[in-house]
Design an enzyme around this catalytic site. Structure first.
Site, PDB file in Angstrom:
ATOM      1  N   ASP A  16       0.993  -1.320   0.164  1.00  8.49           N
ATOM      2  CA  ASP A  16      -0.036  -0.043  -0.042  1.00  8.49           C
ATOM      3  C   ASP A  16       0.867   1.301  -0.126  1.00  8.49           C
ATOM      4  O   ASP A  16       2.031   1.134   0.419  1.00  8.49           O
ATOM      5  CB  ASP A  16      -0.874   0.047   1.363  1.00  8.49           C
ATOM      6  N   LEU A  46       6.448  -3.664  -9.841  1.00 14.35           N
ATOM      7  CA  LEU A  46       6.551  -4.202  -8.397  1.00 14.35           C
ATOM      8  C   LEU A  46       7.329  -5.507  -8.609  1.00 14.35           C
ATOM      9  O   LEU A  46       6.809  -6.326  -9.152  1.00 14.35           O
ATOM     10  CB  LEU A  46       5.076  -4.512  -7.952  1.00 14.35           C
ATOM     11  N   ASN A  84       0.567  -3.420 -13.711  1.00 12.41           N
ATOM     12  CA  ASN A  84       2.042  -4.093 -12.825  1.00 12.41           C
ATOM     13  C   ASN A  84       1.556  -5.194 -12.248  1.00 12.41           C
ATOM     14  O   ASN A  84       2.177  -6.100 -12.196  1.00 12.41           O
ATOM     15  CB  ASN A  84       2.386  -2.823 -12.004  1.00 12.41           C
ATOM     16  N   TYR A 130     -13.105   7.513 -11.808  1.00  4.53           N
ATOM     17  CA  TYR A 130     -13.099   6.076 -10.961  1.00  4.53           C
ATOM     18  C   TYR A 130     -13.807   5.015 -11.944  1.00  4.53           C
ATOM     19  O   TYR A 130     -13.302   3.851 -12.065  1.00  4.53           O
ATOM     20  CB  TYR A 130     -13.897   6.082  -9.928  1.00  4.53           C
TER      21      TYR A 130
END
Ligand code: UDP
Length: 302
Positions: A16, A46, A84, A130
Site C-alpha cells: 500500500d 513491483l 503492474n 473512477y
C-alpha cells in the site's frame, strides 16, 4: 482481506502507499509471523521475492470524495497499477483477483444490476476517473486472461461498510454515523430518494475469498440486495444511535446514481454466497468501532 487470508493459514504480503488508507488499520498485523508489509505505489513496477499463489488487486481510492481529490492517481492505479499487478501474477504463475465496482454500471438503466448489463457511464463527468479506470482494469484483466491464459477473477463490489472506515472519507455510512453521534445535522444529498444497498465488510470478504477459488473469469456482483432510499437510511442511523439530529438537504453531486441494487443470482449459484449480516447488526458493530476509536474526535465541542 488480510485478516481473512491469515486466518485461513496463508502468508500475506500487503502492499500500500496509503494515499487514502490508514496505516493504523494494519498495526495489529505487524509482527504476525505470516504477514509482511511493503510500502509501495503499484503504479510503479513491483517485484516480490516470495513465491505467490495469488495476487489480489484492491488498490484504488474508492470514496467519491477521495477520487474527486485524486482523479489522476485514480486513473493511474486502475491502468498502470492493474498492469503492474497483472505482470506480477504472470511472472509468478499466480492467479489474479481484481476488485472492480458497481460504478461500472454508472447511473443504471437496468434494475437491479445484472453482470451482463453494460452500464450507463458518463465518460467525461467528475466520476469518470473512477468508473472508467475500473472499466479499463476489467478490460485489461480480460485481455491478460485471453492472451496469456492467466487465471483471473473480477468482483464488482457494491456499497460496503464496516469498522476501520475513515470517519471523514465522505461516504454515506461514516458521514451519517459521525453526524448522528455528534448531534449534527444529517446531510442528505438531493431529496434522499436515490437508493443504495449496504453490505457488511465480513460478508464481502467472504464473497471475495470464495470468488478467488473459482474459475469464473467474467465479473461477479458482490453486495447486499437489501435496497433502501438514502432518506430511509438516515432514519435508520438516527434510530440506532438514538440521535435527535435533524435531517437536512444538500445539493446532489453531479452524476450521483439514482438507484443501485445488485442482482446476486450469479454469486449465489457459482459461489454459494449471499450476505448474512443484517444491516442493524453490521451498523451496531460499525458504531461500536467508531465510538471506541474516535471518542476524542466524536465528542469535541460537547
Ligand atoms: N450521500 C448523502 N449524504 C452524505 C454522503 C452521501 O446523501 O453525506 C449520498 C450520496 O449522494 C449517494 C449515497 O449517499 O447517493 C451513497 O454515497 P457514497 O458516497 O457512500 O457512495 P456512492 O454509492 O455514491 O459511491
Amino acid at each position: 482481506m488480510c485478516d481473512r487470508l491469515l486466518a485461513e493459514g496463508h502468508a500475506v504480503v500487503g502492499v500500500d502507499n496509503f494515499l487514502t488508507g490508514a496505516e493504523q488499520n494494519i498495526t495489529h498485523l505487524m509482527g504476525h509471523p505470516r504477514f509482511r508489509f511493503v510500502s509501495h505505489d503499484i503504479t510503479q513496477p513491483l517485484s516480490v521475492a516470495d513465491p505467490l499463489d495469488a495476487v489480489v488487486n484492491m488498490a484504488s481510492p474508492a470514496s467519491p470524495k477521495d477520487y474527486l481529490e485524486h482523479p489522476i492517481e485514480t486513473l493511474d492505479v486502475g491502468s498502470a497499477g492493474t498492469r503492474n499487478t497483472l505482470e506480477l501474477a504472470r511472472a509468478k504463475s499466480a492467479r489474479y483477483l481484481l476488485t472492480s465496482t458497481s460504478e461500472c454500471y454508472g447511473d443504471p438503466l437496468v434494475h437491479p444490476q445484472v453482470e451482463t448489463y453494460w452500464g450507463n457511464v458518463n465518460p467525461v463527468g467528475p466520476r469518470s476517473c473512477y468508473d472508467e479506470s475500473k472499466r479499463f482494469a476489467e478490460a485489461l484483466t480480460m485481455a491478460y486472461h485471453r492472451t496469456h491464459g492467466l487465471r483471473t477473477n473480477i468482483a464488482r463490489i457494491f456499497n460496503t461498510y464496516g469498522p476501520r472506515m475513515k470517519l471523514d472519507d465522505g461516504r454515506v455510512v461514516p458521514a451519517f454515523v459521525y453526524q448522528a453521534l455528534r448531534g449534527e445535522p444529517i446531510t442528505i444529498f438531493g431529496d434522499g430518494t436515490q437508493t443504495r444497498s449496504f453490505c457488511y465488510v465480513s460478508d464481502l470478504v467472504d464473497g471475495l475469498y470464495r470468488l478467488m477459488h473459482s474459475d469464473e473469469h467474467y465479473p461477479v456482483n458482490l453486495g447486499n440486495p437489501d435496497e433502501m432510499t438514502i432518506l430511509e437510511f438516515a432514519e435508520r442511523i438516527r434510530g440506532l444511535t438514538g440521535s435527535s439530529s435533524p435531517i437536512v438537504s444538500r445539493p446532489l453531486p453531479e452524476d450521483d446514481p439514482r438507484q443501485r441494487q445488485p442482482d446476486i443470482s450469479k454469486a449465489r449459484r457459482l459461489l454459494n454466497w449471499e450476505p448474512r449480516v443484517p444491516l442493524e447488526e453490521g451498523l451496531r458493530l460499525t458504531l461500536d468501532h467508531f465510538r471506541g476509536h474516535t471518542s476524542s474526535q466524536l465528542f469535541i465541542g460537547r
